[in-house]
Design a protein around this motif. Sequence first.
Motif, short mmCIF file in Angstrom:
data_model
loop_
_atom_site.label_atom_id
_atom_site.label_comp_id
_atom_site.label_asym_id
_atom_site.label_seq_id
_atom_site.Cartn_x
_atom_site.Cartn_y
_atom_site.Cartn_z
N PRO A 464 0.81 -1.23 0.00
CA PRO A 464 0.00 0.00 0.00
C PRO A 464 0.83 1.26 0.00
CG PRO A 464 -0.93 -1.62 1.50
CD PRO A 464 0.39 -2.19 1.04
N SER A 465 2.00 1.21 0.58
CA SER A 465 2.83 2.42 0.59
C SER A 465 3.38 2.77 -0.78
CB SER A 465 3.98 2.24 1.59
OG SER A 465 4.82 1.17 1.17
N ASN A 466 3.36 1.81 -1.72
CA ASN A 466 3.86 2.06 -3.07
C ASN A 466 2.73 2.16 -4.10
OD1 ASN A 466 6.57 2.00 -2.25
ND2 ASN A 466 6.61 -0.25 -2.36
N SER A 467 1.52 2.24 -3.64
CA SER A 467 0.39 2.29 -4.58
C SER A 467 0.44 3.53 -5.45
CB SER A 467 -0.93 2.25 -3.80
OG SER A 467 -1.02 3.36 -2.92
N HIS A 468 1.11 4.58 -5.00
CA HIS A 468 1.16 5.81 -5.80
C HIS A 468 1.86 5.59 -7.14
CE1 HIS A 468 5.03 5.72 -3.67
NE2 HIS A 468 5.49 6.40 -4.69
N ILE A 469 2.74 4.58 -7.21
CA ILE A 469 3.43 4.30 -8.48
C ILE A 469 2.42 3.92 -9.55
CG2 ILE A 469 5.09 2.79 -9.62
CD1 ILE A 469 6.54 2.55 -6.95
N TYR A 470 1.47 3.06 -9.20
CA TYR A 470 0.46 2.63 -10.17
C TYR A 470 -0.54 3.75 -10.45
CZ TYR A 470 2.32 -2.05 -9.60
OH TYR A 470 3.16 -3.13 -9.60
N VAL A 471 -0.76 4.59 -9.46
CA VAL A 471 -1.66 5.74 -9.68
C VAL A 471 -1.08 6.65 -10.76
CG1 VAL A 471 -2.64 7.81 -8.65
CG2 VAL A 471 -2.64 5.67 -7.36
N PHE A 472 0.18 7.01 -10.61
CA PHE A 472 0.80 7.90 -11.59
C PHE A 472 0.99 7.20 -12.93
CE2 PHE A 472 2.45 10.22 -7.73
CZ PHE A 472 1.75 11.38 -7.98
N ALA A 473 1.31 5.90 -12.89
CA ALA A 473 1.53 5.15 -14.14
C ALA A 473 0.23 5.08 -14.95
CB ALA A 473 2.05 3.75 -13.83
N SER A 474 -0.86 4.75 -14.28
CA SER A 474 -2.14 4.65 -15.00
C SER A 474 -2.56 6.00 -15.57
CB SER A 474 -3.23 4.12 -14.07
OG SER A 474 -3.43 4.99 -12.97
N LEU A 475 -2.39 7.08 -14.79
CA LEU A 475 -2.78 8.40 -15.27
C LEU A 475 -1.89 8.84 -16.43
CD1 LEU A 475 -4.59 10.88 -14.89
CD2 LEU A 475 -2.88 11.78 -13.29
N THR A 476 -0.59 8.58 -16.34
CA THR A 476 0.33 8.97 -17.41
C THR A 476 0.00 8.26 -18.71
OG1 THR A 476 2.09 9.37 -15.79
CG2 THR A 476 2.74 9.08 -18.10
N LEU A 477 -0.22 6.95 -18.63
CA LEU A 477 -0.58 6.18 -19.83
C LEU A 477 -1.90 6.69 -20.41
CD1 LEU A 477 0.12 3.84 -21.70
CD2 LEU A 477 -1.18 2.33 -20.17
N ASN A 478 -2.84 6.99 -19.57
CA ASN A 478 -4.14 7.52 -19.99
C ASN A 478 -3.95 8.80 -20.80
OD1 ASN A 478 -6.72 8.65 -20.19
ND2 ASN A 478 -7.31 8.08 -18.12
N VAL A 479 -3.17 9.74 -20.24
CA VAL A 479 -2.97 11.04 -20.90
C VAL A 479 -2.24 10.87 -22.23
CG1 VAL A 479 -1.81 13.26 -20.71
CG2 VAL A 479 -3.03 12.34 -18.75
N VAL A 480 -1.20 10.04 -22.26
CA VAL A 480 -0.41 9.87 -23.47
C VAL A 480 -1.25 9.25 -24.58
CG1 VAL A 480 1.54 8.64 -24.48
CG2 VAL A 480 1.79 9.77 -22.26
N VAL A 481 -1.98 8.19 -24.27
CA VAL A 481 -2.81 7.53 -25.29
C VAL A 481 -3.92 8.47 -25.76
CG1 VAL A 481 -4.40 5.61 -25.70
CG2 VAL A 481 -2.28 5.23 -24.44
N PHE A 482 -4.55 9.17 -24.84
CA PHE A 482 -5.60 10.12 -25.18
C PHE A 482 -5.08 11.16 -26.16
CE2 PHE A 482 -8.41 13.73 -23.30
CZ PHE A 482 -9.22 13.70 -24.41
N ALA A 483 -3.92 11.74 -25.87
CA ALA A 483 -3.37 12.79 -26.72
C ALA A 483 -2.96 12.25 -28.08
CB ALA A 483 -2.18 13.44 -26.02
N LEU A 484 -2.25 11.12 -28.11
CA LEU A 484 -1.75 10.59 -29.38
C LEU A 484 -2.90 10.18 -30.29
CD1 LEU A 484 1.34 8.46 -28.26
CD2 LEU A 484 1.33 10.65 -29.48
#
Length: 985
Positions: A464-484
């Motif tokens: 749980p202390s490292n859950s932020h990694i997946y939070v940022f990873a999912s959001l980053t992938l979302n933004v990149v795919v959306f834009a491209l």
Amino acid sequence: MSFSLTTLILVSFGYLLLLFGIAHITERGIIPKRWVRHPVVYVLSLGVYAGTWAVYGAVGMAGEFGFGFIAYYIGISGAFLLAPVLLNPVLRIGRAYQLTSLADLFAFRYRSQWAGTLVTLLSAAAILSLLSMQIKAVADSAALLSPHTSPRMVGILFSVAMILFTVLFGARHEQGGDSHQGLVIAIAFDSLVKLSALLLLGAVLLYSVFGGLSGLDQWLASTSYSPSPFSQQLNDGGWRALMLMSFSAVLVLPHMYHMVFSENPSPKALAKASWGLPLYLFLLSLPVPIILWGGIALEAPTTASFYALGTTFSLNSPALTLVMYIAGLSAASGLMIVSTLALAGMVLNHVVLPLRPPREQSNIYSWLRWVKRLLVAIIIFASLLFYDWVGSRLDFSTLGILALSGALQLLPGALAVIYWPEGNRKGLIAGLLAGAGVWILGLVLPFSYAPDLLHRLGLPVVDPSNSHIYVFASLTLNVVVFALVSLLSRTSNEESSAAQACSLGALSRPRRRELLSGSSEEFKQQLAKPLGIAVAQREIDRALTQLRLPPVEYRPYQLRRLRDQIEVNLSGLMGPSVAQDIVKHHLGFKPQAGRGSGQDIHYIEKALGDYQSQLTGLAGELDNLRRHYRQTLQNLPIAACSVGDDGEILMWNHAMERITGIAADDVVGARLNALPDQWNEMLDDFVSGEELHRHKHRLDMKGRPRWFNLHKSTLSGPDHPEGGNVVLVEDQTETRLLEDELMHSERLASVGRLAAGVAHEVGNPVTGISSLAQNLKLETDNPDILQTADQIQQQTRRISRILQSLMNFARSGNHAQANRYEPAVIRRCVDESINLVSLSGKGRSLNYQNDCPEDLMVLGDEQRLVQVFVNLLANSRDASPEGSTIRVSGKREAYSAIIEVIDEGDGIPADQLDHIFEPFYTTKGPNQGTGLGLALVYSIVEEHYGNIQVESPVSDAGQGGTCIRLKLPAYEIEDDAQERSGIVD
């Protein structure tokens, strides 16, 4: 210290009944509206965001991460501080198009039902975790208070109660109706109870356990628990991730979107909430450290998450324990009610209705309500199952992270609604699927199943202390795919138009197209097919009332406004996708031919007017220039109007209003055929014709003829591809009257000189002949000579009468201006003429029939009109046999008075009809007429701006008979009053 389950149930239902009672009396109007719509109530209702996190989760997180718990409050506070650029645009769009959820907003902006459905499913998946957190809080707290109670049983009872009270609170209303004011008041009361309980507990612990602030300082200095979570640095990724997720919550969590935008009473309330909610959250966070420290100092017999109850156990205060239990129940019930209502509306609009579109039924509103109630039950039971399978094993922070990280995937699409018009549906869907995939694989599955099962499946076990990694990873992938994907794929015209409507300061460019339905009544007939007659009638009447339009509307521009308003209202009722589909298929436009219709400048003018205060720089200068030219056109001293290729009136300036007596608001946006008959005929004929100029066009109005010069210019070229015409109308009435005066004066002068010469040259010899004839009678008694003298005198008298008639004809044209004439009743003129003609012997042997109506009037000189009828009746008398009938009839046709004089005589030979109005021309025998009577009639009728026609023989009068038909401009008694009030028939 423990309580029985019965006591807890009674307390719980008693509190929920209190909430329902508050909501009920609010809906009944017992609580004054100024209280209900007060910004403080709105701010308190937004406290639903905290939920049970404020009572339990925040303390537990403070015990683990210290001041990191504040991130949950700081993020959303930052969003509200940015309300002018983040929340106000969404509020504007939602109000304008009745978008009651984020799924509605996405479906409208990206013009995709799939976008709305995907947002709904992702929101449902995320919100289940948040709802299970509320069930867990109530079940576990009840189990603490009643140790022999099963948390599962409490969870089931709480879920059933939530179904009942959610239906009572909100699901009994129509979809897309007005604000649920009772719900808002109840949630505000919930927030007040929650805040009051926490502040009370914090104050009790501060002064009873620590002895005040100084005692707390001493305890903190001497305490031995280490390491203190409050000594940790606040620079780790988890803290930043939590703050980002809470920042997005205001837009992406269904219950927050519902309370912030759908239940918003006014933009001013949102401005107050931009600082009011951060203040409320600050007050909520103040007692959290004290509760944590109090639990540690008292060695409360619970985990840190439940110190709000554990400290009351240590203080041995049953009353305070129940207060804190009610606070937790209040927080959980408020969030569950609002979240379930909001999510049920989303599922109804974007899952149920697309699969089962509305069909014609007796009461679609009732059907929607019952479906929504069923969805409420399904959602709460699904949350209960999630709690039973997963949520009961996870702590509050983990459940919160699952919910917030899932909803976070909607943030890029939400921001693109107002800040990135280039984003399209393909990019949005691709980005959401990519981000949701990482969220499910990286967070949902690892947190939802036992570690050994994840190992067997080859999935990582997330700390749980490292859950932020997946939070940022999912959001980053979302933004990149959306834009491209958005940049590489094509955006449809519908998406571009919707993006312009949503973007800050952007103006849409709707096309001016002709609808298939030509009136609001036809709208009802078309909408009755999918909605039923009753629903169609109600929705159209509601839209007409909102737009302040008459019950029956036919103007094209107003019909386009009505169509858009109906779509907006149906969007609030069924969602934008279903509303668009219904309106598109049943209130469609006619197929475009050629280059199509032009832009709807009425919409653009209205939008520019709404944005006037927001336009700055070059845009502001251009708007000033636009308004300058608009004012120039409106104030031109020459009447001007603009007409589109489809015949729609686009501009009608003030001079045009004065000339026609028709207000611009009544005709702008209508077609030319909506104008009164005479104006419609003149303008439509001129606009559709080939001529660019038309001079001295005559219109008969209110008993007066008027003349106009018309000029036309075609709008075309690269700067105006839509086409159309500008028409200038010059009132030439005064000029024409002056010209007539001049021409008549010349004619009178010429005839006068002729008459004077004839009278001088002929009158003197005739007088001499008459004198000689009189002398001759005195000089002889011979009968033959006396008879000859009498005949000579008769002929001289005839010559005198001819000269007198010639002089009368010369003087007959004393041309009184039309505006000096007075209303003349035709029947009265005819009666007087009949009386005069009947004085002769032959006149008494004929039957005169006056069939003119009493209300038939013209504007003119009544004595001269009597002179006209005397001459016409005298001619008919001379031509009629003994005992025959002379009939005078009258009627009104449009703006003209038609008078006919019909006799039963022998008629006029066809070869003589063209000459009867010539001076000195007569068909009578010798000594029976001078030939000036009809010439005088013609002159007087012409002075009254009428015309005269002769029909002989008359078909319905046997073999002979003559009909003299006069056509004069009619006059109405109501004309003066209408002219003063500006009403034109």
